[in-house]
Scaffold this motif. Structure first.
Motif, PDB file in Angstrom:
ATOM      1  N   UNK A 236      12.352   4.069   6.321  1.00  0.00           N
ATOM      2  CA  UNK A 236      12.278   4.107   4.906  1.00  0.00           C
ATOM      3  C   UNK A 236      10.790   3.890   4.239  1.00  0.00           C
ATOM      4  N   UNK A 237       9.810   3.427   4.854  1.00  0.00           N
ATOM      5  CA  UNK A 237       8.705   3.047   4.283  1.00  0.00           C
ATOM      6  C   UNK A 237       7.765   4.461   4.203  1.00  0.00           C
ATOM      7  N   UNK A 238       6.786   4.558   2.933  1.00  0.00           N
ATOM      8  CA  UNK A 238       5.932   5.591   2.630  1.00  0.00           C
ATOM      9  C   UNK A 238       4.946   5.050   3.416  1.00  0.00           C
ATOM     10  N   UNK A 239       4.247   6.306   4.073  1.00  0.00           N
ATOM     11  CA  UNK A 239       2.856   6.047   4.750  1.00  0.00           C
ATOM     12  C   UNK A 239       1.832   6.984   4.094  1.00  0.00           C
ATOM     13  N   UNK A 240       0.592   6.354   3.771  1.00  0.00           N
ATOM     14  CA  UNK A 240      -0.329   7.255   3.062  1.00  0.00           C
ATOM     15  C   UNK A 240      -1.627   7.275   3.927  1.00  0.00           C
ATOM     16  N   UNK A 241      -2.094   8.373   4.182  1.00  0.00           N
ATOM     17  CA  UNK A 241      -3.403   8.562   5.043  1.00  0.00           C
ATOM     18  C   UNK A 241      -4.698   8.125   4.074  1.00  0.00           C
ATOM     19  N   UNK A 242      -5.167   7.141   4.416  1.00  0.00           N
ATOM     20  CA  UNK A 242      -6.499   6.669   3.746  1.00  0.00           C
ATOM     21  C   UNK A 242      -7.664   7.504   4.475  1.00  0.00           C
ATOM     22  N   UNK A 243      -8.087   8.359   4.228  1.00  0.00           N
ATOM     23  CA  UNK A 243      -9.021   9.125   5.068  1.00  0.00           C
ATOM     24  C   UNK A 243     -10.453   8.477   5.068  1.00  0.00           C
ATOM     25  N   UNK A 244     -10.964   7.685   3.991  1.00  0.00           N
ATOM     26  CA  UNK A 244     -12.113   7.125   4.114  1.00  0.00           C
ATOM     27  C   UNK A 244     -12.108   5.785   4.660  1.00  0.00           C
ATOM     28  N   UNK A 245     -10.880   5.139   4.908  1.00  0.00           N
ATOM     29  CA  UNK A 245     -10.801   4.111   5.642  1.00  0.00           C
ATOM     30  C   UNK A 245     -10.249   4.119   7.131  1.00  0.00           C
ATOM     31  N   UNK A 246     -10.277   5.400   7.500  1.00  0.00           N
ATOM     32  CA  UNK A 246      -9.856   5.689   8.675  1.00  0.00           C
ATOM     33  C   UNK A 246      -8.579   4.990   9.026  1.00  0.00           C
ATOM     34  N   UNK A 247      -7.452   4.896   8.326  1.00  0.00           N
ATOM     35  CA  UNK A 247      -6.423   4.198   8.403  1.00  0.00           C
ATOM     36  C   UNK A 247      -4.889   4.714   8.000  1.00  0.00           C
ATOM     37  N   UNK A 248      -4.117   4.485   8.476  1.00  0.00           N
ATOM     38  CA  UNK A 248      -2.609   4.520   7.880  1.00  0.00           C
ATOM     39  C   UNK A 248      -2.355   3.450   7.278  1.00  0.00           C
ATOM     40  N   UNK A 249      -1.677   3.317   5.918  1.00  0.00           N
ATOM     41  CA  UNK A 249      -1.374   2.350   5.141  1.00  0.00           C
ATOM     42  C   UNK A 249       0.197   2.502   4.916  1.00  0.00           C
ATOM     43  N   UNK A 250       0.920   1.714   5.372  1.00  0.00           N
ATOM     44  CA  UNK A 250       2.321   1.467   5.235  1.00  0.00           C
ATOM     45  C   UNK A 250       2.726   0.916   4.019  1.00  0.00           C
ATOM     46  N   UNK A 251       3.719   1.292   3.186  1.00  0.00           N
ATOM     47  CA  UNK A 251       4.043   0.899   2.053  1.00  0.00           C
ATOM     48  C   UNK A 251       5.400   0.764   2.046  1.00  0.00           C
ATOM     49  N   UNK A 252       5.825  -0.473   1.317  1.00  0.00           N
ATOM     50  CA  UNK A 252       7.360  -0.674   1.260  1.00  0.00           C
ATOM     51  C   UNK A 252       7.508  -0.450  -0.401  1.00  0.00           C
ATOM     52  N   UNK A 253       8.871  -0.216  -0.654  1.00  0.00           N
ATOM     53  CA  UNK A 253       9.113  -0.123  -2.188  1.00  0.00           C
ATOM     54  C   UNK A 253       9.601  -1.294  -2.785  1.00  0.00           C
ATOM     55  N   UNK A 254       8.770  -1.769  -3.812  1.00  0.00           N
ATOM     56  CA  UNK A 254       9.147  -3.027  -4.190  1.00  0.00           C
ATOM     57  C   UNK A 254       9.318  -3.064  -5.841  1.00  0.00           C
ATOM     58  N   UNK A 255      10.187  -3.337  -6.299  1.00  0.00           N
ATOM     59  CA  UNK A 255      10.363  -2.994  -7.720  1.00  0.00           C
ATOM     60  C   UNK A 255       9.676  -2.116  -8.621  1.00  0.00           C
ATOM     61  N   UNK A 256      10.000  -0.906  -8.229  1.00  0.00           N
ATOM     62  CA  UNK A 256       9.284   0.231  -8.876  1.00  0.00           C
ATOM     63  C   UNK A 256       7.898   0.448  -8.492  1.00  0.00           C
ATOM     64  N   UNK A 257       7.254  -0.379  -7.284  1.00  0.00           N
ATOM     65  CA  UNK A 257       5.889  -0.079  -6.983  1.00  0.00           C
ATOM     66  C   UNK A 257       5.938   0.069  -5.598  1.00  0.00           C
TER      67      UNK A 257
END
Length: 359
Positions: A236-257
């Protein structure tokens, strides 16, 4: 015009820097001998398609949805102030047809006809919403602005069978990139905060001002450098591709953010993301931003294609396919992996790349 040139020069400069180091990598899962080019042919017009930039998949039905438009051609027409701007399409393709033995072309069935959407049909990031059997995509519409054209992105929904959903299109940031439909929200990534030449400044200084908005337009995450593709993990985590960081960032839903929970470094700047059946995040990455910029903007040379799969639990990154020359398939921007093999699409190249699994 001056701002556009400045931004392009910035891209070239940063691309040159990013190409200075080359990561040591193991062998690819799919060799060139396992892969072949497959022409993507519009089933109505018979025209070969260029620019299959992003995918969505309905695995249970064996359907691959493809967003297609010729970005260089569109941008050239807008820059020259042509009377009309070319359109693209959202297509359905049979996965079994792609993997059929010796298949050199597949038919792509258009789900919506050109001219049905105000401002034209030019789908960018695309996502399949299984809850509503709909496709949601960032549509890059063009509207007249004085004597020229202005690009205005919107979120558009169509039924998976092609019916235009009767709903007001949603406004998104000027730099909207990808979209992700989840059971709770529809998230959209934006790759810069600024819409003018200041976007180039963000690139020069590596400012982390891009990120993700939710259904309401609220910026629920804005600490990435060039936020690009989006995908949702099995947990259920959201993953965003950070192109200029050469990285995948995994994001958890917390209090509307969305809050960062982990990140995985990659051998290239990630573009669009998909999820493999085993839960791995499949990313098309750009090893050289310089060669990508020359190919994408000016049509000069070939850009490398590299596909990787990242394991969220271990952080291990596996190379699925690597074409440093770009001669077999140039500028890959998306890929999916299925039990039958892998399929990739490109922002500038023709058709698809299909690689069959062995054993």
């Amino acid at each position: 015009m001056q701002g556009r040139r400045l931004k392009f020069l910035v891209v070239l400069g940063l691309g040159a820097l990013s190409a200075c180091g080359r990561a040591q990598m193991g062998p690819s899962q799919y060799s060139n001998a396992q892969c072949r080019r497959v022409a993507l042919v519009d089933a109505v017009t018979g025209v070969g398609l260029v620019g299959a930039e992003d995918f969505a998949i309905e695995a249970s039905a064996g359907r691959l949805f493809v967003s297609v438009y010729d970005r260089r051609g569109v941008e050239r027409a807008a820059r020259k102030r042509n009377r009309t701007i070319p359109e693209g399409g959202v297509y359905e393709v049979s996965l079994p047809d792609i993997f059929a033995n010796e298949a050199t072309s597949v038919k792509a069935r258009p789900l919506i006809a050109p001219g049905e959407i105000a401002g034209g049909l030019r789908p960018h990031g695309i996502s399949y919403d299984p809850e509503n059997s709909e496709l949601v995509f960032v549509n890059r519409a063009y509207q007249r602005s004085g004597r020229g054209w202005k690009m205005e992105p919107h979120l558009q929904r169509i039924g998976a069978g092609g019916a235009l959903v009767v709903a007001e299109k949603d406004s998104v940031p000027c730099n909207a990139n990808d979209v992700l439909a989840t059971p709770r929200e529809t998230y959209t990534s934006f790759d810069h905060r600024a819409c003018n030449w200041l976007a180039g400044v963000e690139d020069v200084f590596g400012l982390k001002r891009s990120g993700v908005i939710d259904d309401s337009g609220a910026r629920v995450f804005e600490r990435a450098a060039f936020a690009n593709g989006l995908v949702r993990t099995l947990s259920g985590e959201i993953v965003v591709a950070a192109t200029r960081e050469r990285a995948l960032i995994f994001l958890g839903e917390r209090a509307g953010a969305l809050e960062e929970t982990a990140r995985i470094k990659l051998p290239g700047g990630p573009d669009n993301l998909t999820l493999a059946e085993d839960g791995g995040v499949v990313a098309a990455v750009h090893p050289s931003m310089l060669r990508l910029a020359l190919n994408r903007k000016l049509g000069i040379g070939k850009a490398p294609s590299r596909i990787v799969k990242a394991n969220q639990k271990t952080g291990v990154v596996q190379i699925l396919f690597d074409d440093p020359s770009g001669k077999m398939f140039s500028a890959a921007t998306v890929a999916i992996q299925t039990p039958d093999g892998m399929v990739a699409g490109s922002v500038t190249d023709e058709g698809l790349l299909a690689c069959r699994a062995v054993g």
